[in-house]
Design an enzyme around this catalytic site. Structure first.
Site: not given
Ligand code: GUN
Length: 286
Positions: A53, A97, A120
């Site tokens: 990422k 994460q 997200d």
């Protein structure tokens, strides 16, 4: 029949090239999109994903950093860091994460991230927005699948879509996003009896079960579109999906490979959401 291979890598590259214009337009207003990634603990797969990422951000001009917190970090410390990032005007996206260690209150973590920075798409506001059509950000993996289907000119309206896997990250939001596009959606999961009786009806089969080789040709309708979201590491180190690719490609009309299908699109949609967040903030400020 031999299926068309849907090239997610090519679409991801093309989309990322297009991001340069948007990042350039933001730069003319003195804005650089920013993404903060929080990684807790030592999960090796998570470390690989986070590294990808950060690298992808830098390639399109997004300023990003990964903050590595020890597995022993407390809830209060993690939540406090998120509150700081919520208030940081240089950070347009915040991503924690997953998975998190068991002592961390994951729902609280996800709800502490500002919905306006939740690139997200996991905040309750954004999850609920998938039902009502008022979401700020859509979750990256199902959003990437929608983009792949659009790009391939695969119609969704009125199609029988069967989703295998009912996770919060992929299966459930995928179902809502395709329902919003007027598909007829069925969701199967680990407790579904006789999976094949559902999958055989699918015009579009989306598989996100995390079980290598789960979907074999007898379970797939001739001419179906098969989207494999699975990323599994075999004992010999190879990466494979949830679909028996070599078998199913002989029956399907189109199929995504693993690797090179959905995976590159997930990171691409994270970049898209981060740039969109910066654009939204600029629009609100002007
Ligand atoms: N872990 C596996 N997939 C994801 C994802 O899309 N976002 C985050 N934050 N963690 C993940």
């Amino acid at each position: 029949m031999t299926a068309k291979i849907i090239d997610g890598l090519a679409l991801a590259k093309a989309m990322r090239t297009g991001f340069a214009d948007r990042v350039g337009a933001l730069a003319r207003h003195g804005v650089t999109p920013g993404l903060a990634v929080l990684l807790v603990g030592e999960d090796p797969a998570s470390a690989v994903y986070v590294g990808r990422k950060i690298k992808a951000c830098s390639a399109v001009g997004i300023r990003s950093f990964a903050e590595h917190l020890p597995v022993s970090v407390g809830n209060a410390e993690l939540l406090g860091r998120i509150v700081e990032l919520n208030a940081d005007p240089d950070m347009h996206g915040i991503l924690v994460q997953l998975p998190l260690p068991p002592h961390i209150d994951m729902p609280r973590v996800l709800e502490t991230i500002s919905a306006e920075k939740d690139v997200d798409g996991f905040h309750l506001y954004n999850v609920g927005g998938l039902v009502t059509g008022s979401t700020v950000f859509s979750p990256c993996t199902p959003y990437g699948v929608v983009k792949l289907l659009e790009h391939e000119g695969i119609p969704v309206e009125g199609q029988n879509v069967v989703i295998v896997g009912a996770s919060n990250i992929v299966g459930k939001p995928m179902a809502l996003m395709l329902m919003a596009r007027d598909a007829t959606v069925s969701i199967c999961h680990a407790k579904t009896r006789d999976l094949a009786q559902y999958t055989i009806l699918a015009d579009i089969l989306v598989v996100a079960a995390g079980v290598p080789g789960l979907i074999v040709p007898q379970m797939v309708k001739q001419g179906a579109v098969v989207i494999d979201v699975g990323i599994n590491r075999l004992p010999d180190g190879r990466i494979t999906g949830d679909v028996d690719f070599e078998g199913v490609r002989r029956k399907a009309a189109a199929i995504t490979p693993v690797p090179g299908g959905v995976g590159p699109m997930t990171v691409t949609m994270l970049l898209e959401n981060t740039i969109k967040s910066a654009e939204r903030r600029l629009a609100l400020a002007s």
